[in-house]
Design an enzyme around this catalytic site. Structure first.
Site, PDB file in Angstrom:
ATOM      1  N   TYR A  29       0.871  -1.176   0.000  1.00  0.00           N
ATOM      2  CA  TYR A  29       0.000   0.000   0.000  1.00  0.00           C
ATOM      3  C   TYR A  29       0.908   1.226   0.000  1.00  0.00           C
ATOM      4  CZ  TYR A  29      -4.079   2.687   1.679  1.00  0.00           C
ATOM      5  OH  TYR A  29      -5.094   3.594   1.828  1.00  0.00           O
ATOM      6  N   ARG A  88      -6.564  10.357 -10.565  1.00  0.00           N
ATOM      7  CA  ARG A  88      -5.781  11.017  -9.506  1.00  0.00           C
ATOM      8  C   ARG A  88      -5.283   9.914  -8.582  1.00  0.00           C
ATOM      9  NH1 ARG A  88      -5.680  10.221  -4.590  1.00  0.00           N
ATOM     10  NH2 ARG A  88      -7.509  11.172  -3.667  1.00  0.00           N
ATOM     11  N   LYS A 115      -5.762  -1.755  -2.153  1.00  0.00           N
ATOM     12  CA  LYS A 115      -6.870  -1.521  -1.210  1.00  0.00           C
ATOM     13  C   LYS A 115      -7.567  -2.846  -0.899  1.00  0.00           C
ATOM     14  CE  LYS A 115      -7.058   3.132  -1.011  1.00  0.00           C
ATOM     15  NZ  LYS A 115      -7.262   4.021   0.126  1.00  0.00           N
ATOM     16  N   GLU A 146     -12.505   5.046  -5.828  1.00  0.00           N
ATOM     17  CA  GLU A 146     -11.173   5.349  -5.295  1.00  0.00           C
ATOM     18  C   GLU A 146     -10.363   6.162  -6.290  1.00  0.00           C
ATOM     19  OE1 GLU A 146     -10.216   4.003  -2.090  1.00  0.00           O
ATOM     20  OE2 GLU A 146      -8.759   5.598  -2.384  1.00  0.00           O
ATOM     21  N   ASP A 147      -9.777   7.222  -5.815  1.00  0.00           N
ATOM     22  CA  ASP A 147      -8.822   8.016  -6.591  1.00  0.00           C
ATOM     23  C   ASP A 147      -9.378   8.486  -7.932  1.00  0.00           C
ATOM     24  OD1 ASP A 147      -7.296   7.608  -4.386  1.00  0.00           O
ATOM     25  OD2 ASP A 147      -5.564   6.766  -5.406  1.00  0.00           O
ATOM     26  N   ASP A 165     -14.063   6.678  -1.138  1.00  0.00           N
ATOM     27  CA  ASP A 165     -13.105   6.533  -0.047  1.00  0.00           C
ATOM     28  C   ASP A 165     -12.353   7.835   0.229  1.00  0.00           C
ATOM     29  OD1 ASP A 165     -11.686   5.078   1.859  1.00  0.00           O
ATOM     30  OD2 ASP A 165     -10.064   4.682   0.446  1.00  0.00           O
ATOM     31  N   ASP A 166     -12.011   8.567  -0.815  1.00  0.00           N
ATOM     32  CA  ASP A 166     -11.199   9.774  -0.630  1.00  0.00           C
ATOM     33  C   ASP A 166     -12.001  10.898   0.021  1.00  0.00           C
ATOM     34  OD1 ASP A 166      -8.745   8.799  -2.013  1.00  0.00           O
ATOM     35  OD2 ASP A 166     -10.223   8.533  -3.600  1.00  0.00           O
ATOM     36  N   ASN A 195      -0.254  11.615   0.043  1.00  0.00           N
ATOM     37  CA  ASN A 195       0.480  10.382  -0.265  1.00  0.00           C
ATOM     38  C   ASN A 195       1.038  10.451  -1.671  1.00  0.00           C
ATOM     39  OD1 ASN A 195      -0.268   9.064   2.187  1.00  0.00           O
ATOM     40  ND2 ASN A 195      -2.294   8.710   1.325  1.00  0.00           N
TER      41      ASN A 195
HETATM   42  N1  LIG Z   1      -4.243  10.045   4.142  1.00  0.00           N
HETATM   43  C1  LIG Z   1      -5.316   9.632   3.496  1.00  0.00           C
HETATM   44  O1  LIG Z   1      -6.057   8.767   3.960  1.00  0.00           O
HETATM   45  C2  LIG Z   1      -5.654  10.242   2.199  1.00  0.00           C
HETATM   46  C3  LIG Z   1      -4.777  11.041   1.546  1.00  0.00           C
HETATM   47  N2  LIG Z   1      -5.116  11.600   0.355  1.00  0.00           N
HETATM   48  C4  LIG Z   1      -4.109  12.395  -0.299  1.00  0.00           C
HETATM   49  O2  LIG Z   1      -4.522  13.734  -0.336  1.00  0.00           O
HETATM   50  C5  LIG Z   1      -3.963  14.370  -1.469  1.00  0.00           C
HETATM   51  C6  LIG Z   1      -5.039  15.188  -2.170  1.00  0.00           C
HETATM   52  O3  LIG Z   1      -6.041  14.375  -2.705  1.00  0.00           O
HETATM   53  P1  LIG Z   1      -7.232  15.063  -3.561  1.00  0.00           P
HETATM   54  O4  LIG Z   1      -7.943  16.036  -2.737  1.00  0.00           O
HETATM   55  O5  LIG Z   1      -8.053  14.003  -4.144  1.00  0.00           O
HETATM   56  O6  LIG Z   1      -6.354  15.748  -4.694  1.00  0.00           O
HETATM   57  P2  LIG Z   1      -6.633  16.983  -5.636  1.00  0.00           P
HETATM   58  O7  LIG Z   1      -5.550  17.009  -6.638  1.00  0.00           O
HETATM   59  O8  LIG Z   1      -8.044  16.976  -6.097  1.00  0.00           O
HETATM   60  O9  LIG Z   1      -6.500  18.234  -4.677  1.00  0.00           O
HETATM   61  C7  LIG Z   1      -5.317  18.866  -4.372  1.00  0.00           C
HETATM   62  C8  LIG Z   1      -5.667  20.238  -3.856  1.00  0.00           C
HETATM   63  O10 LIG Z   1      -4.483  20.822  -3.346  1.00  0.00           O
HETATM   64  C9  LIG Z   1      -4.454  22.180  -3.764  1.00  0.00           C
HETATM   65  N3  LIG Z   1      -3.099  22.709  -3.751  1.00  0.00           N
HETATM   66  C10 LIG Z   1      -2.124  22.560  -4.674  1.00  0.00           C
HETATM   67  N4  LIG Z   1      -1.050  23.285  -4.324  1.00  0.00           N
HETATM   68  C11 LIG Z   1      -1.358  23.869  -3.142  1.00  0.00           C
HETATM   69  C12 LIG Z   1      -0.658  24.752  -2.294  1.00  0.00           C
HETATM   70  N5  LIG Z   1       0.564  25.172  -2.589  1.00  0.00           N
HETATM   71  N6  LIG Z   1      -1.266  25.172  -1.171  1.00  0.00           N
HETATM   72  C13 LIG Z   1      -2.529  24.757  -0.857  1.00  0.00           C
HETATM   73  N7  LIG Z   1      -3.240  23.935  -1.646  1.00  0.00           N
HETATM   74  C14 LIG Z   1      -2.649  23.494  -2.765  1.00  0.00           C
HETATM   75  C15 LIG Z   1      -5.061  22.148  -5.158  1.00  0.00           C
HETATM   76  O11 LIG Z   1      -5.489  23.459  -5.554  1.00  0.00           O
HETATM   77  C16 LIG Z   1      -6.218  21.201  -4.924  1.00  0.00           C
HETATM   78  O12 LIG Z   1      -7.316  21.889  -4.390  1.00  0.00           O
HETATM   79  C17 LIG Z   1      -3.343  13.261  -2.304  1.00  0.00           C
HETATM   80  O13 LIG Z   1      -1.953  13.258  -2.120  1.00  0.00           O
HETATM   81  C18 LIG Z   1      -3.906  11.994  -1.739  1.00  0.00           C
HETATM   82  O14 LIG Z   1      -3.009  10.928  -1.838  1.00  0.00           O
HETATM   83  C19 LIG Z   1      -6.336  11.410  -0.216  1.00  0.00           C
HETATM   84  C20 LIG Z   1      -7.243  10.603   0.378  1.00  0.00           C
HETATM   85  C21 LIG Z   1      -6.947   9.909   1.624  1.00  0.00           C
HETATM   86  C1  LIG Z   2      -5.072   6.912   0.969  1.00  0.00           C
HETATM   87  C2  LIG Z   2      -5.777   7.304  -0.231  1.00  0.00           C
HETATM   88  O1  LIG Z   2      -6.883   6.874  -0.457  1.00  0.00           O
HETATM   89  C3  LIG Z   2      -5.167   8.236  -1.117  1.00  0.00           C
HETATM   90  O2  LIG Z   2      -4.075   8.721  -0.847  1.00  0.00           O
HETATM   91  O3  LIG Z   2      -5.789   8.521  -2.138  1.00  0.00           O
HETATM   92 MG   LIG Z   3      -7.491   7.223  -2.416  1.00  0.00          MG
END
Ligand SMILES: NC(=O)C1=CN([C@@H]2O[C@H](COP(=O)(O)OP(=O)(O)OC[C@H]3O[C@@H](n4cnc5c(N)ncnc54)[C@H](O)[C@@H]3O)[C@@H](O)[C@H]2O)C=CC1
Ligand SMILES: CC(=O)C(=O)O
Ligand SMILES: [Mg+2]
Length: 626
Positions: free
Chosen positions: A151, A204, A222, A293-294, A316-317, A471
């Site tokens: 993962y 994504r 997953k 997912e993603d 999930d996200d 991530n």
């Molecule tokens: N820890 C966890 O369980 C999870 C982690 N994630 C992670 O969260 C991240 C984002 O996922 P999504 O929202 O789907 O991606 P996304 O690409 O839709 O959103 C990214 C956001 O960050 C903003 N951004 C970019 N540069 C920035 C900056 N300098 N300052 C502030 N904001 C900025 C963008 O404008 C956008 O709104 C990914 O890396 C994903 O892996 C997502 C789901 C679960």
């Molecule tokens: C953990 C997860 O779902 C993500 O980074 O998109």
């Molecule tokens: Mg995800």
């Protein structure tokens, strides 16, 4: 047993449970994992006499090499002499019959000999393709060590290299070229009773962007967690990529890329593909839970809105991550002797306005309202930033504001510092808003600079809570060592990908992992076992609370706000039970056995959980009859 004691290793009593005839094709006996590499630790007595185990039935025609080459039935060197005779295996395997523990030890020995994580990932994938029971057993037993390999973070690299490393297919691909065929295509999947589908369109993948069909690594990873942590049997899961093209030009130009080499479909044509896929899956497996997912943010919420009230599904996200982060926040409050009511006093800076950032903010906002704030008050506690700085109506052109998604508009509307305006920088927002929590879902590595973290620490008026969720690790907003150093060791730290414990000025700190892996396997198991009609916010909230409450005293004492990954199977059970209970409360569970008075939900869920153990394999003349 004696040997185990002599070696000073912990062991737990083993329970054998009767399983329903429906679930008979895979063993469901429960054994608490014994944490050891030693093949001598688990003797046969601990997993009970064979006569108590239901046999695994395979088609009558399946014999010899066919059995060995089928990962669902294969036991490798663990086939017993009687089975070797029964199934035509005598002479096809080395003479020594290995125990599962010997096999686990062999796998771990080899695995640990690789230096490179991607090599380890490949080695585990090959085991997955060879012997699913052993793969899942190794993962259950060594989940803390192996989760980062199957993962995040390693799965990110595996997706990047997917087309180049491809060896053998796993899961299904539904492409834009399959329109009109999908109802027939689902019949190609060999398993009759799929209960959980994890699907991505690859748009994504983690914080790595559009990886198209290479995103398959994510549903596979997953679902490996679903089996090992959530107790869903491997023959009931299906990883899927819906391939509508990719906007990643580099991939399209790569001769080894395995997906459709054309720009992504958009609008009605896009939804037509997803709709047909969803309809086909539910036509063949009406009880299946679909986990989205993603998916890139511009389609993630619309897809959720399209299906959430009609079918058993969740994103999930958005929802899984929302429930997970809320669990972390509730555990933070518990750590400092506070309750959910004290959510009212939090001020949150969220970096990222995509599905994760907005999903998490919305869930916490709703929890604040449940704790007694008005909608307006709750909104005012959030400062959500995107690439262009603060997301705020004030200072934004009406056209830009109108282009925001409704959930983003809500978070852009009121602030408890009324001068906040569009485009304010992260540092400025931190200085004037004085948040208590700083969360990252931005995909920008190093976004939380020393200046930002120090300013946050100075203004927060208590223990700073830092959650860099992005991530894989290469996209994380701040490392654990920097966060502890820049807050003089005072912060609560929880990141999306794992960090090792940190030593700072003579003290050891234990970072938590804040990842939706603590919610989705249990949520999915619960929703599936309950045969729930839909996944509701109430179920997610129940899952979140169960996750928060599962942090034990030892973990709390170490400053953790999430349980250790080693305990994920127990946590998933708690989450599953809470999910089922919520579904029952709201009249959304349809599983007949659960609707009987006095049912013991925990025992029922436990009995339905898959545990990877070998059972006798027999041929079944009627295998293809139903
Ligand atoms: N820890 C966890 O369980 C999870 C982690 N994630 C992670 O969260 C991240 C984002 O996922 P999504 O929202 O789907 O991606 P996304 O690409 O839709 O959103 C990214 C956001 O960050 C903003 N951004 C970019 N540069 C920035 C900056 N300098 N300052 C502030 N904001 C900025 C963008 O404008 C956008 O709104 C990914 O890396 C994903 O892996 C997502 C789901 C679960
Ligand atoms: C953990 C997860 O779902 C993500 O980074 O998109
Ligand atoms: Mg995800």
């Amino acid at each position: 047993m004696l040997l185990a004691r002599r070696l000073g290793r912990a062991r737990h009593a083993t329970t054998i449970r009767a399983v329903s005839a429906k679930d008979a094709s895979i063993a469901y006996q429960k054994e608490k994992a014994v944490e050891s590499d030693s093949c001598a630790i688990v003797d046969k007595g601990t997993v009970g006499p064979y006569r108590l185990r239901r046999p695994l039935k395979i088609p009558l025609s399946h014999r010899g090499m066919e059995v060995i080459q089928d990962p669902l039935y294969n036991k490798g060197t663990a086939f017993e002499p009687a089975e070797r005779d029964r199934l035509g295996l005598r002479g096809l395997l080395p003479p020594k019959v290995s125990s599962m523990d010997e096999q686990c030890a062999r796998i771990m020995l080899r695995l640990r000999s690789f230096e490179d994580d991607i090599q380890k990932h490949m080695y585990l994938s090959e085991l997955h393709d060879r012997n699913e029971t052993l793969f899942h057993r190794v993962v259950v037993r060594h989940i803390g060590e192996l989760a980062p390999l199957i993962y995040t973070p390693t799965v990110g690299q595996a997706c990047l290299e997917f087309g180049h490393m491809f060896k053998r297919p796993r899961g299904m691909y539904f492409s834009a070229d399959d329109i009109g065929q999908m109802n027939a295509m689902v019949q190609n999947w060999p398993m009759k009773d799929v209960r959980v589908v994890v699907v991505t369109d690859g748009s994504r993948i983690l914080g790595l962007g559009d990886l198209g069909a290479n995103g398959m690594g994510i549903p596979i990873g997953k679902l490996a967690l679903y089996c090992a942590a959530g107790g869903i049997a491997p023959h009931r899961v299906l990883p899927v990529v819906v391939d509508v093209g990719t906007n990643n030009v580099e991939l399209r130009e790569d001769p080894l890329y395995l997906g459709l080499k054309r720009p992504r479909l958009t609008g009605a044509a896009y939804y037509e593909v997803v709709d047909e896929f969803v309809t086909a899956v539910l036509h063949r497996w009406p009880k299946t839970l679909i986990q989205f997912e993603d998916f890139e943010s511009s389609v993630a919420q619309p897809l959720l809105d399209r299906y959430r009230d009609k079918i058993l599904c969740f994103n999930d996200d958005i929802q899984g991550t929302g429930a997970t982060v809320l669990a972390g926040v509730l555990a933070c409050l518990r750590q400092t002797g506070k309750t959910a009511q004290d959510l009212k006093d939090q001020r949150i800076v969220m970096c990222g306005a995509g599905s994760a950032g907005v999903g998490v903010s919305t869930v916490i906002k709703d929890a604040m309202i449940a704790a007694g704030l008005s909608e307006e008050e709750a909104r005012s506690r959030f400062y959500v930033l995107e690439k262009e700085g603060l997301l705020a109506k004030q200072g934004m052109s009406p056209a830009d504001y109108d282009s925001l998604a409704p959930e983003q508009q809500i978070l852009a509307e009121s602030f408890d510092v009324p001068t906040a305006k569009r485009g304010d920088s992260l540092l400025d927002v931190i200085k004037y808003a004085k948040p208590t929590m700083l969360i990252g879902a931005s995909t920008v590595a190093g976004l939380f600079t020393e200046e930002v973290v120090r300013a946050f620490h100075e203004g927060c008026g208590g223990k700073p809570i830092i959650m860099p969720l992005s991530n894989p690790t290469s996209k994380c907003e701040v490392s654990a060592s920097d966060a502890y150093a820049w807050t003089n060791g005072e912060c609560v730290f929880a990141s999306g990908s794992p960090f090792d414990p940190v030593e700072y000025e003579g003290t050891k700190y234990y970072p938590s992992q804040c990842n939706n892996m603590f919610v989705f396997p249990g949520l999915g198991l619960g929703a599936s076992v309950a045969e729930a009609r839909v996944v509701t916010d109430a179920m997610l909230r129940a899952a979140s609370e169960a996750c928060a409450n599962s942090v034990n005293v030892e973990e709390m004492a170490r400053g953790q706000v999430f349980p250790s990954v080693d305990r994920i199977r127990d946590v998933s059970l708690d989450v599953a039970v809470a999910t089922v209970e919520s579904a029952l409360r709201d009249g959304l569970a349809t599983r007949e056995e659960l609707l009987r008075p006095g049912v013991d939900v925990r025992a029922f869920v436990e009995a339905k959980s898959y545990f990877p153990a070998y059972v006798p394999v027999v041929t079944d003349p009627g295998f293809f009859d139903n």
